[in-house]
Write a protein that holds these residues in place. Structure first.
Motif, PDB file in Angstrom:
ATOM      1  N   UNK A   1       0.835  -1.194   0.000  1.00 44.99           N
ATOM      2  CA  UNK A   1       0.000   0.000   0.000  1.00 44.99           C
ATOM      3  C   UNK A   1       0.875   1.250   0.000  1.00 44.99           C
ATOM      4  N   UNK A   2       1.000   1.897  -1.140  1.00 41.90           N
ATOM      5  CA  UNK A   2       1.922   3.016  -1.260  1.00 41.90           C
ATOM      6  C   UNK A   2       1.475   4.243  -0.483  1.00 41.90           C
ATOM      7  N   UNK A   3       0.207   4.278  -0.024  1.00 41.08           N
ATOM      8  CA  UNK A   3      -0.216   5.411   0.792  1.00 41.08           C
ATOM      9  C   UNK A   3       0.407   5.331   2.176  1.00 41.08           C
ATOM     10  N   UNK A   4       0.899   4.154   2.553  1.00 38.56           N
ATOM     11  CA  UNK A   4       1.589   3.993   3.831  1.00 38.56           C
ATOM     12  C   UNK A   4       3.083   3.925   3.533  1.00 38.56           C
ATOM     13  N   UNK A   5       3.766   5.023   3.737  1.00 41.79           N
ATOM     14  CA  UNK A   5       5.179   5.079   3.385  1.00 41.79           C
ATOM     15  C   UNK A   5       6.062   5.641   4.493  1.00 41.79           C
ATOM     16  N   UNK A   6       5.454   6.082   5.599  1.00 39.24           N
ATOM     17  CA  UNK A   6       6.204   6.801   6.626  1.00 39.24           C
ATOM     18  C   UNK A   6       6.884   5.868   7.624  1.00 39.24           C
ATOM     19  N   UNK A   7       7.927   6.383   8.226  1.00 41.26           N
ATOM     20  CA  UNK A   7       8.677   5.685   9.265  1.00 41.26           C
ATOM     21  C   UNK A   7       8.428   6.362  10.604  1.00 41.26           C
ATOM     22  N   UNK A   8       8.210   5.560  11.619  1.00 42.03           N
ATOM     23  CA  UNK A   8       8.202   6.026  13.010  1.00 42.03           C
ATOM     24  C   UNK A   8       9.544   5.641  13.631  1.00 42.03           C
ATOM     25  N   UNK A   9      10.219   6.577  14.263  1.00 43.53           N
ATOM     26  CA  UNK A   9      11.499   6.293  14.908  1.00 43.53           C
ATOM     27  C   UNK A   9      11.350   6.552  16.402  1.00 43.53           C
ATOM     28  N   UNK A  10      11.467   5.486  17.200  1.00 49.19           N
ATOM     29  CA  UNK A  10      11.220   5.598  18.634  1.00 49.19           C
ATOM     30  C   UNK A  10      12.513   5.445  19.442  1.00 49.19           C
ATOM     31  N   UNK A  11      12.661   6.296  20.441  1.00 46.05           N
ATOM     32  CA  UNK A  11      13.823   6.252  21.323  1.00 46.05           C
ATOM     33  C   UNK A  11      13.989   7.584  22.038  1.00 46.05           C
ATOM     34  N   UNK A  12      14.972   7.657  22.871  1.00 43.53           N
ATOM     35  CA  UNK A  12      15.190   8.859  23.676  1.00 43.53           C
ATOM     36  C   UNK A  12      15.941   9.942  22.887  1.00 43.53           C
ATOM     37  N   UNK A  13      15.608  11.200  23.163  1.00 44.17           N
ATOM     38  CA  UNK A  13      16.319  12.342  22.597  1.00 44.17           C
ATOM     39  C   UNK A  13      17.275  12.882  23.656  1.00 44.17           C
ATOM     40  N   UNK A  14      18.529  13.106  23.245  1.00 45.83           N
ATOM     41  CA  UNK A  14      19.547  13.612  24.167  1.00 45.83           C
ATOM     42  C   UNK A  14      20.038  14.988  23.718  1.00 45.83           C
ATOM     43  N   UNK A  15      20.489  15.765  24.682  1.00 46.14           N
ATOM     44  CA  UNK A  15      21.263  16.965  24.389  1.00 46.14           C
ATOM     45  C   UNK A  15      22.724  16.525  24.383  1.00 46.14           C
ATOM     46  N   UNK A  16      23.342  16.513  23.213  1.00 44.53           N
ATOM     47  CA  UNK A  16      24.726  16.055  23.078  1.00 44.53           C
ATOM     48  C   UNK A  16      25.697  17.228  23.217  1.00 44.53           C
ATOM     49  N   UNK A  17      26.603  17.125  24.167  1.00 45.80           N
ATOM     50  CA  UNK A  17      27.693  18.085  24.324  1.00 45.80           C
ATOM     51  C   UNK A  17      28.941  17.399  23.794  1.00 45.80           C
ATOM     52  N   UNK A  18      29.427  17.836  22.634  1.00 46.86           N
ATOM     53  CA  UNK A  18      30.499  17.129  21.933  1.00 46.86           C
ATOM     54  C   UNK A  18      31.774  17.972  21.955  1.00 46.86           C
ATOM     55  N   UNK A  19      32.808  17.448  22.612  1.00 46.42           N
ATOM     56  CA  UNK A  19      34.089  18.129  22.722  1.00 46.42           C
ATOM     57  C   UNK A  19      35.079  17.518  21.732  1.00 46.42           C
ATOM     58  N   UNK A  20      35.693  18.362  20.901  1.00 44.61           N
ATOM     59  CA  UNK A  20      36.705  17.908  19.947  1.00 44.61           C
ATOM     60  C   UNK A  20      37.903  18.850  20.001  1.00 44.61           C
ATOM     61  N   UNK A  21      38.988  18.448  19.332  1.00 42.98           N
ATOM     62  CA  UNK A  21      40.201  19.266  19.325  1.00 42.98           C
ATOM     63  C   UNK A  21      40.944  19.202  20.643  1.00 42.98           C
ATOM     64  N   UNK A  22      41.137  17.979  21.168  1.00 37.89           N
ATOM     65  CA  UNK A  22      41.847  17.781  22.432  1.00 37.89           C
ATOM     66  C   UNK A  22      43.279  17.323  22.154  1.00 37.89           C
ATOM     67  N   UNK A  23      44.158  17.563  23.104  1.00 39.05           N
ATOM     68  CA  UNK A  23      45.532  17.072  23.018  1.00 39.05           C
ATOM     69  C   UNK A  23      45.660  15.676  23.607  1.00 39.05           C
ATOM     70  N   UNK A  24      44.640  15.222  24.297  1.00 40.20           N
ATOM     71  CA  UNK A  24      44.637  13.894  24.901  1.00 40.20           C
ATOM     72  C   UNK A  24      43.295  13.667  25.567  1.00 40.20           C
ATOM     73  N   UNK A  25      43.117  12.483  26.140  1.00 36.08           N
ATOM     74  CA  UNK A  25      41.870  12.172  26.832  1.00 36.08           C
ATOM     75  C   UNK A  25      41.981  12.553  28.303  1.00 36.08           C
ATOM     76  N   UNK A  26      40.874  12.902  28.945  1.00 38.13           N
ATOM     77  CA  UNK A  26      40.906  13.274  30.360  1.00 38.13           C
ATOM     78  C   UNK A  26      41.417  12.137  31.243  1.00 38.13           C
ATOM     79  N   UNK A  27      42.111  12.512  32.313  1.00 34.68           N
ATOM     80  CA  UNK A  27      42.533  11.557  33.335  1.00 34.68           C
ATOM     81  C   UNK A  27      42.121  12.126  34.684  1.00 34.68           C
TER      82      UNK A  27
END
Length: 297
Positions: A5-31
């Protein structure tokens, strides 16, 4: 393989939404006990459900996000990105106890570290309404943790005539569950990466893991990072290499891969095309920091 049935074409995507804080450009990993500084930080909407939905919408597929969003400042700060993604937000359940839900990602070349906080329950108040949506054709479950909290989810979707896909997503408390595969009964497309497949099956060799998973799932698309991806379907096994590109951040690449595969599969394409489209979408995702940032959400 797909609904006619081509009238049914949509996708439902279920799961949690996060606020991502993404840190890049480091000289090393935290210790422990030492402070380091990052050159860059991005604040983006994250979580597999949203990232997959954003890429699916980018591909031209009507896609609705079935999730919960807090009313705190961090959660509300994502509203603009969510609205700009072209993802249908009619089933977004806004509730105070659903946030703040945050992931801190620290990226240094090939090293990555994550710290996340979940908030509230996974099941949106809009679930029943979403499954009744006349346009819905397919349900994508972005993490096994969601299925663990809503154990009747697959059966409910199948009862409405939807096909179902599942990305297990790494969760140390769930991935080694001996009943993991039994709890996935009814899933049409399984979308693990090689580490997740190894944890679930005990097989570290991709082809052996695929063989084991093929006894449970009709279709398995196995993500192998720079090695590309594998597909097992109807007794056939394929491999597709990844195109070499400058990798900025692999966050969300697996979810973009999922979108490419599901969109192509729902269009009825052959196995090779589905796998190729999935790898191409995943490759696009690694070229910017943040799961859906490259889409200018």
């Amino acid at each position: 393989m797909t609904l006619k049935n081509e009238t049914r074409s949509a996708v439902l995507s279920i799961g949690r939404v996060y606020c991502d804080l993404i840190f890049t450009g480091l000289q090393g990993m935290p210790v422990l006990g030492r402070e380091i500084f990052a050159e860059n930080m991005d604040i983006t909407a994250g979580g597999g459900a949203f990232i997959m939905a954003a890429y699916c919408a980018h591909a031209g597929r009507k896609t609705a996000l079935l999730s919960r969003l807090g009313t705190d400042a961090l959660s509300m700060g994502l509203e603009g990105q969510l609205a700009a993604s072209n993802v249908d937000l009619r089933f977004l359940d806004r509730a105070a106890e659903a946030g703040p839900q945050v992931t801190v990602a620290i990226i240094n070349e090939q090293e990555r570290a994550f710290l996340s906080r979940r908030a509230g329950q996974a099941e949106p108040a809009t679930l029943s309404m979403a499954l009744e949506w006349p346009d819905a054709r397919h349900l994508h479950i972005a993490e096994f943790a969601t299925l663990a909290e809503i154990p009747g989810l697959v059966a409910a979707a199948k009862a409405k005539g939807l096909t179902v896909s599942l990305d297990p997503s790494w969760d140390e408390t769930l991935i080694f569950d001996r009943d993991f595969l039994a709890k996935c009964e009814g899933v049409d497309i399984f979308l693990p990466n090689v580490e997740e497949a190894a944890a679930i099956t005990g097989e570290t060799e991709p082809l052996k893991a695929l063989d084991r998973l093929s006894t449970v799932f009709p279709v398995i698309a196995l993500k192998a990072g720079p090695e590309g991806a594998y597909l097992a379907s109807r007794g056939n096994v394929l491999h597709h290499p990844a195109k070499p590109v400058q990798v900025i951040d692999t966050t969300g690449a697996g979810d973009a891969f999922n979108a490419g595969f599901i969109h192509s599969w729902l269009d009825g394409h052959d196995d090779e095309t589905c796998l190729s489209d999935a790898v191409a979408m995943g490759t696009l995702a690694v070229q910017a920091a943040g799961g859906a940032t490259i889409l200018k959400c």
